[in-house]
Motif scaffolding. Sequence first.
Motif, PDB file in Angstrom:
ATOM      1  N   PHE A  49       0.817  -1.220   0.000  1.00 50.15           N
ATOM      2  CA  PHE A  49       0.000   0.000   0.000  1.00 50.15           C
ATOM      3  C   PHE A  49       0.852   1.272   0.000  1.00 50.15           C
ATOM      4  CE2 PHE A  49      -2.512   3.257   2.310  1.00 50.15           C
ATOM      5  CZ  PHE A  49      -3.510   3.438   1.363  1.00 50.15           C
ATOM      6  N   PRO A  50       1.889   1.380   0.857  1.00 53.35           N
ATOM      7  CA  PRO A  50       2.727   2.583   0.796  1.00 53.35           C
ATOM      8  C   PRO A  50       3.380   2.788  -0.568  1.00 53.35           C
ATOM      9  CG  PRO A  50       3.120   1.407   2.845  1.00 53.35           C
ATOM     10  CD  PRO A  50       2.270   0.511   1.992  1.00 53.35           C
ATOM     11  N   TYR A  51       3.833   1.687  -1.200  1.00 52.09           N
ATOM     12  CA  TYR A  51       4.487   1.801  -2.505  1.00 52.09           C
ATOM     13  C   TYR A  51       3.498   2.267  -3.568  1.00 52.09           C
ATOM     14  CZ  TYR A  51       7.539   0.494  -6.442  1.00 52.09           C
ATOM     15  OH  TYR A  51       8.323   0.499  -7.574  1.00 52.09           O
ATOM     16  N   ASN A  61      -7.615   4.275  -0.965  1.00 53.14           N
ATOM     17  CA  ASN A  61      -7.854   3.148  -0.066  1.00 53.14           C
ATOM     18  C   ASN A  61      -8.789   2.132  -0.713  1.00 53.14           C
ATOM     19  OD1 ASN A  61      -6.374   4.642   1.736  1.00 53.14           O
ATOM     20  ND2 ASN A  61      -8.082   5.141   3.091  1.00 53.14           N
ATOM     21  N   GLU A  62      -9.853   2.658  -1.356  1.00 52.31           N
ATOM     22  CA  GLU A  62     -10.843   1.766  -1.960  1.00 52.31           C
ATOM     23  C   GLU A  62     -10.235   0.951  -3.098  1.00 52.31           C
ATOM     24  OE1 GLU A  62     -11.228   4.937  -1.310  1.00 52.31           O
ATOM     25  OE2 GLU A  62     -13.242   5.388  -0.539  1.00 52.31           O
ATOM     26  N   ALA A 281      -1.759  -0.097   7.637  1.00 52.27           N
ATOM     27  CA  ALA A 281      -0.997   0.997   7.019  1.00 52.27           C
ATOM     28  C   ALA A 281      -1.869   2.237   6.860  1.00 52.27           C
ATOM     29  CB  ALA A 281      -0.447   0.556   5.665  1.00 52.27           C
ATOM     30  N   MET A 282      -3.148   2.041   6.500  1.00 54.33           N
ATOM     31  CA  MET A 282      -4.070   3.174   6.381  1.00 54.33           C
ATOM     32  C   MET A 282      -4.277   3.845   7.735  1.00 54.33           C
ATOM     33  SD  MET A 282      -7.032   1.452   4.012  1.00 54.33           S
ATOM     34  CE  MET A 282      -6.613   0.428   2.594  1.00 54.33           C
ATOM     35  N   ILE A 435     -12.228  -5.238   0.661  1.00 56.16           N
ATOM     36  CA  ILE A 435     -13.218  -4.233   0.273  1.00 56.16           C
ATOM     37  C   ILE A 435     -13.987  -3.757   1.498  1.00 56.16           C
ATOM     38  CG2 ILE A 435     -15.300  -3.813  -1.087  1.00 56.16           C
ATOM     39  CD1 ILE A 435     -14.296  -5.886  -3.077  1.00 56.16           C
ATOM     40  N   TYR A 436     -14.449  -4.725   2.291  1.00 56.68           N
ATOM     41  CA  TYR A 436     -15.222  -4.393   3.493  1.00 56.68           C
ATOM     42  C   TYR A 436     -14.421  -3.509   4.451  1.00 56.68           C
ATOM     43  CZ  TYR A 436     -15.570  -5.537   8.470  1.00 56.68           C
ATOM     44  OH  TYR A 436     -15.531  -5.478   9.833  1.00 56.68           O
ATOM     45  N   SER A 437     -13.197  -3.930   4.782  1.00 57.32           N
ATOM     46  CA  SER A 437     -12.424  -3.202   5.791  1.00 57.32           C
ATOM     47  C   SER A 437     -11.992  -1.827   5.295  1.00 57.32           C
ATOM     48  CB  SER A 437     -11.203  -4.021   6.223  1.00 57.32           C
ATOM     49  OG  SER A 437     -10.378  -4.337   5.117  1.00 57.32           O
ATOM     50  N   ALA A 438     -11.543  -1.748   4.030  1.00 54.95           N
ATOM     51  CA  ALA A 438     -11.117  -0.451   3.488  1.00 54.95           C
ATOM     52  C   ALA A 438     -12.296   0.510   3.377  1.00 54.95           C
ATOM     53  CB  ALA A 438     -10.452  -0.646   2.128  1.00 54.95           C
ATOM     54  N   ASP A 439     -13.451   0.004   2.919  1.00 51.87           N
ATOM     55  CA  ASP A 439     -14.616   0.874   2.747  1.00 51.87           C
ATOM     56  C   ASP A 439     -15.211   1.301   4.090  1.00 51.87           C
ATOM     57  OD1 ASP A 439     -14.287   0.722   0.069  1.00 51.87           O
ATOM     58  OD2 ASP A 439     -16.088  -0.443  -0.363  1.00 51.87           O
ATOM     59  N   VAL A 440     -15.333   0.352   5.021  1.00 57.69           N
ATOM     60  CA  VAL A 440     -15.889   0.708   6.333  1.00 57.69           C
ATOM     61  C   VAL A 440     -14.976   1.708   7.035  1.00 57.69           C
ATOM     62  CG1 VAL A 440     -16.457  -0.167   8.637  1.00 57.69           C
ATOM     63  CG2 VAL A 440     -17.188  -1.427   6.614  1.00 57.69           C
ATOM     64  N   TYR A 441     -13.661   1.493   6.930  1.00 60.44           N
ATOM     65  CA  TYR A 441     -12.728   2.449   7.537  1.00 60.44           C
ATOM     66  C   TYR A 441     -12.841   3.818   6.867  1.00 60.44           C
ATOM     67  CZ  TYR A 441      -8.422   4.737   8.978  1.00 60.44           C
ATOM     68  OH  TYR A 441      -7.523   5.645   9.473  1.00 60.44           O
ATOM     69  N   THR A 442     -12.945   3.835   5.550  1.00 62.52           N
ATOM     70  CA  THR A 442     -13.035   5.104   4.820  1.00 62.52           C
ATOM     71  C   THR A 442     -14.331   5.847   5.138  1.00 62.52           C
ATOM     72  OG1 THR A 442     -11.686   4.232   3.005  1.00 62.52           O
ATOM     73  CG2 THR A 442     -13.049   6.151   2.522  1.00 62.52           C
ATOM     74  N   TRP A 443     -15.426   5.103   5.293  1.00 62.31           N
ATOM     75  CA  TRP A 443     -16.729   5.734   5.503  1.00 62.31           C
ATOM     76  C   TRP A 443     -17.013   6.050   6.976  1.00 62.31           C
ATOM     77  CZ3 TRP A 443     -19.477   1.469   2.175  1.00 62.31           C
ATOM     78  CH2 TRP A 443     -19.179   1.690   0.822  1.00 62.31           C
TER      79      TRP A 443
END
Length: 476
Positions: A49-51, A61-62, A281-282, A435-443
């Motif tokens: 992700f950092p790269y 993130n998504e 990382a996010m 998808i679930y974790s990135a989206d829930v964290y983003t939202w």
Amino acid sequence: MIELEDTLPTITDAEQEEEVRTDWKGILVASVIIFLAAVENAIVGIGEFPYMQEIDKESTNEFFGYAMSVSRVTQAISALVFAMICRTRQSYRSPLIVGRLIALLACILYLNVEHLKGGRRYLMAVCYSLFCTASGSNVIIRSYVSAVSSHSDRSDAFSLFNGAYMLATVIGPMAQMMFSSVKYPGVEFLPDMKFHIYSAPIWIAAVTNFISIAVIKLYLRELPRRGDTSFGKIEKLSISIIFFMFQKASRTRLQCSLILVCFGQKMLQTLSVVTLYTIVAMILKTSFGWTNAEATVAISKTMTAVGVLAIVTIFVYLFAGFGRKFSERYIYLLGLAVFVGFYLISYPWEMTRSPVAVYNATAATGCKFSWCPSSHVPPASLFLVSIVVAMGFGLPLLSITLDSMYSKILGAMDQNLMQGIFVVADNIIHIITPIYSADVYTWFGFEMVWISNGLATVIGTIVWMIFLSEFSKYSS
């Protein structure tokens, strides 16, 4: 149309597991192979992700979550394909070598991603899928360990197998940290080829593939051909084959229930692990306000500590004979309790929490979402230490005991396809969770991810307790 009832052999309750003499040399070779494959996964995964954010500013993130999910779809498919090839060709070496060659191709593409002028994130996503396709061949090693170990030694065999995997989680991050001083964009040591904190691990991964191919070719012993390797007319019907193998494994209604419980527990383990791999990382960059380089180094140190603790846990489990002295079903319950405790301790409670970091446009760190003003995080040290305990102590207990009990339930049958289905169940969560974790964290932020995962873990613990007595026959 072919009728299943006309082609499926009858499975009787009298079918019993034939005891085999444990081939410890074969288990050691299998452990070396999984170690080399896991080193590649560990060392590549830390900086993904950092790269991506470093070389493609349009990545989000998504997008990373979707890329991870698509790659797991390819792993689920390849796991079944490799399992079928292994069974029908009666060979372990060939599909394993093919898997390593695919991983080598992924390394070559990954090292050349910066040559693209734009859309680099898409080629990186292709590389993720190739790495996961190669990882699908690892299911063969799982079935190999089951095939060369006796019922009584199965727990110790999987302890050694999982120990090799956990050792890789130490070597991978340590290798990453070795190059932490070579900041991006690094140095050009070959024409149009740069060496930096993100590309250095790929060179190591490429080398591990060459070593792995040599070990497979020279030291992995092929097993004697089994007499009943054909399903007759249903050989070409994959759904029918899966139905047949599940029927063969589930000799009774109880065994069917236990297999399904094992599937559910495997998926529960994966939910927590993949969530952490996807969004830590996010969290470090967005909620704590750390830079890409700081997050990469912190994750490397954390995963090194995870690996060290995991090795100690497995060493004690194996050589202190915990798998023989204590029932595996209770050890598994202890592992579940560790993860319940992890979500409780690392949650941002009022007495320990801090506000999330304010967005810094210059450094592109901190939080800029709508939920940021009302969101909180636990102390960074508590957050990372709790990850070490959960992943380094709880996860090995869960992995060793569940692998062993599932293998014992299957018995003496050829386990390639059923182990493949086990991996597919695992990969269903690998597909959904990024998808679930990135989206829930983003939202919604950190808290919502922890609440939902914590509740799932509690439910899984209750289910295990309901079936606890039924696993007594298949635990030491």
